[in-house]
Design a protein around this motif. Structure first.
Motif, short mmCIF file in Angstrom:
data_model
loop_
_atom_site.label_atom_id
_atom_site.label_comp_id
_atom_site.label_asym_id
_atom_site.label_seq_id
_atom_site.Cartn_x
_atom_site.Cartn_y
_atom_site.Cartn_z
N VAL A 102 0.96 -1.32 0.19
CA VAL A 102 -0.40 -0.09 -0.36
C VAL A 102 1.44 1.50 -0.04
CG1 VAL A 102 -1.42 1.07 1.55
CG2 VAL A 102 -2.11 -1.29 1.03
N MET A 103 1.07 2.05 -1.12
CA MET A 103 1.28 3.23 -1.12
C MET A 103 0.21 4.78 -1.01
SD MET A 103 4.34 3.32 -3.60
CE MET A 103 6.43 1.85 -2.68
N TYR A 104 -1.13 4.12 -0.61
CA TYR A 104 -1.45 5.51 -1.59
C TYR A 104 -3.42 5.14 -0.95
CZ TYR A 104 -2.78 4.02 -5.80
OH TYR A 104 -2.85 3.37 -7.07
N LYS A 105 -4.34 5.82 -0.23
CA LYS A 105 -5.52 6.11 0.56
C LYS A 105 -6.30 6.69 0.11
CE LYS A 105 -4.12 8.49 4.68
NZ LYS A 105 -3.21 8.21 5.96
N THR A 106 -7.82 6.34 0.25
CA THR A 106 -8.66 6.94 -0.59
C THR A 106 -9.13 7.64 0.21
OG1 THR A 106 -8.98 5.30 -1.83
CG2 THR A 106 -10.80 7.24 -1.84
N VAL A 107 -9.57 8.71 1.08
CA VAL A 107 -9.54 9.68 1.98
C VAL A 107 -11.18 9.75 1.19
CG1 VAL A 107 -8.17 9.37 3.27
CG2 VAL A 107 -8.72 11.24 1.61
N SER A 108 -11.64 10.73 2.12
CA SER A 108 -13.56 11.54 1.86
C SER A 108 -13.03 12.95 1.63
CB SER A 108 -14.13 11.30 3.46
OG SER A 108 -15.27 12.09 3.26
N ASN A 109 -13.55 13.85 1.30
CA ASN A 109 -12.96 14.90 0.19
C ASN A 109 -13.92 15.45 1.47
OD1 ASN A 109 -11.78 17.04 -0.93
ND2 ASN A 109 -12.52 16.90 -3.49
N ASP A 110 -13.07 15.96 2.22
CA ASP A 110 -14.88 16.92 2.48
C ASP A 110 -15.16 18.28 2.72
OD1 ASP A 110 -14.17 14.41 4.45
OD2 ASP A 110 -13.67 15.65 6.19
N PHE A 111 -16.69 18.51 2.53
CA PHE A 111 -17.43 19.49 2.20
C PHE A 111 -17.34 20.39 2.90
CE2 PHE A 111 -18.83 16.66 -0.92
CZ PHE A 111 -19.92 16.64 -1.51
N THR A 112 -16.83 21.88 2.73
CA THR A 112 -17.05 23.12 3.30
C THR A 112 -18.39 23.22 3.44
OG1 THR A 112 -17.37 24.67 1.27
CG2 THR A 112 -14.93 23.62 2.13
N PRO A 113 -18.64 24.13 4.61
CA PRO A 113 -20.01 24.57 5.48
C PRO A 113 -20.79 24.94 4.43
CG PRO A 113 -18.28 24.75 6.95
CD PRO A 113 -18.01 24.75 6.20
N GLU A 114 -20.08 26.31 3.23
CA GLU A 114 -20.87 26.83 2.13
C GLU A 114 -21.34 26.13 1.23
OE1 GLU A 114 -21.92 30.43 0.53
OE2 GLU A 114 -21.22 29.98 2.71
N GLU A 115 -20.09 24.41 0.87
CA GLU A 115 -20.78 23.48 -0.23
C GLU A 115 -21.77 22.68 0.60
OE1 GLU A 115 -17.44 22.02 -2.51
OE2 GLU A 115 -16.83 21.79 -0.73
N VAL A 116 -22.20 22.42 1.87
CA VAL A 116 -22.89 21.58 2.92
C VAL A 116 -24.22 22.35 2.45
CG1 VAL A 116 -23.84 20.93 4.82
CG2 VAL A 116 -21.56 21.25 4.04
N LYS A 117 -24.48 23.85 2.59
CA LYS A 117 -25.93 24.74 2.75
C LYS A 117 -25.81 25.24 1.15
CE LYS A 117 -25.98 29.76 2.85
NZ LYS A 117 -24.94 30.82 3.41
N ASN A 118 -25.52 24.73 0.11
CA ASN A 118 -25.95 24.78 -1.38
C ASN A 118 -25.62 23.88 -1.62
OD1 ASN A 118 -25.42 27.91 -0.79
ND2 ASN A 118 -23.30 27.77 -1.40
N PHE A 119 -26.19 22.70 -1.54
CA PHE A 119 -26.25 21.62 -1.32
C PHE A 119 -27.80 21.24 -2.19
CE2 PHE A 119 -26.22 16.98 -2.08
CZ PHE A 119 -25.04 16.35 -2.08
N ASP A 120 -27.88 21.04 -3.31
CA ASP A 120 -29.45 21.80 -3.66
C ASP A 120 -28.78 21.39 -5.06
OD1 ASP A 120 -27.30 23.47 -5.36
OD2 ASP A 120 -28.73 25.44 -5.37
#
Length: 249
Positions: free
Chosen positions: A159-177
């Motif tokens: 294993v040389m790399y890992k997949t992680v969550s690309n977290d959403f910013t509060p702004e992105e969460v608010k505009n999730f439409d």
């Protein structure tokens, strides 16, 4: 009515991508925003696997990520990759990407035609005396290792790399439409539930690519509106086009 679609992949680099044709034909807005990202592991975590890069004479690359993280790790460990190291890549595009790190020489770079590892195996078998190292993501199964075992090739996966969550910013969460979400891996579904723990699907259409992604979506209690690939629609874009045609005429 589908007006805004989130595609959980990086934006295509080519203007000729079928996604842009779909946006224009059906008058929909496409937003390309990956739910996951790839990160290298630490040198300490790599050392814990007790793998010495210089014990191997050939490297098998299945993606550009693998190339980037292999050479980054070698640099971090201060390992000088020998000039005669051989590289076996699943596609020519991946093989050419090696030029970013080493001088490209045809006698030491080999690649398959179809992008499937099975297509590369006959070439690897011709080089049966090599000791193969396969850099991988933390999210993988044993199918590649089993295939190399079946051909009696000397190999080691690491294993040389890992997949992680690309977290959403509060702004992105608010505009999730969005009216539709398109996923390409189980990790993307995990990221959705992590970023939006109270997610309610309601009228949001969900599309998945690949059986493992579909399974993860169903296990997360999501309703699937598009499952690709299928016999009739082998790509996500062909399946999406058909869906919009039926829905929006």
């Amino acid at each position: 009515m589908i007006k805004k679609i989130l595609v959980s992949q990086p934006k295509p680099t080519s203007e000729k991508s079928p996604y842009f044709d779909i946006a224009s034909k059906f008058d929909v807005e496409l937003v390309f925003r990956p739910f996951i990202k790839v990160e290298g592991i630490s040198a300490k975590d790599f050392r814990a696997q007790k793998v010495n890069i210089l014990d191997y004479t050939a490297i098998v690359f299945t993606s550009r990520h693998a190339i980037d993280h292999f050479f980054t790790m070698a640099k971090e460990l201060r390992v000088a990759i020998p000039e005669d190291m051989k590289y076996f890549c699943v596609t020519e595009t991946i093989a050419l990407y090696i030029q970013k790190y080493v001088q490209y020489r045809k006698r030491k770079v080999f690649f398959g035609e179809t992008g499937k590892i099975d297509d590369l195996i006959p070439t690897m078998v011709k080089h049966k005396t090599e000791k193969y190292l396969v850099p991988m993501s933390d999210v993988h199964n044993d199918s590649l290792a089993n295939l190399l075992d079946s051909k009696k090739l000397n190999h080691m996966e690491c294993v040389m790399y890992k997949t992680v969550s690309n977290d959403f910013t509060p702004e992105e969460v608010k505009n999730f439409d969005y009216d539709m979400l398109i996923f390409f891996s189980p990790s993307g579904i995990e990221s959705l539930t992590k970023n939006f723990p109270d997610f309610k699907q309601d009228k949001i259409a969900i599309a998945t690519f690949g059986p493992t992604t579909a399974k993860a979506a169903k296990e997360a209690g999501l309703r699937l509106d598009i499952e690709a690939p299928s016999e009739k629609y082998p790509s996500m874009t062909s399946a999406l086009q058909h869906y919009l045609l039926v829905k929006q005429g």
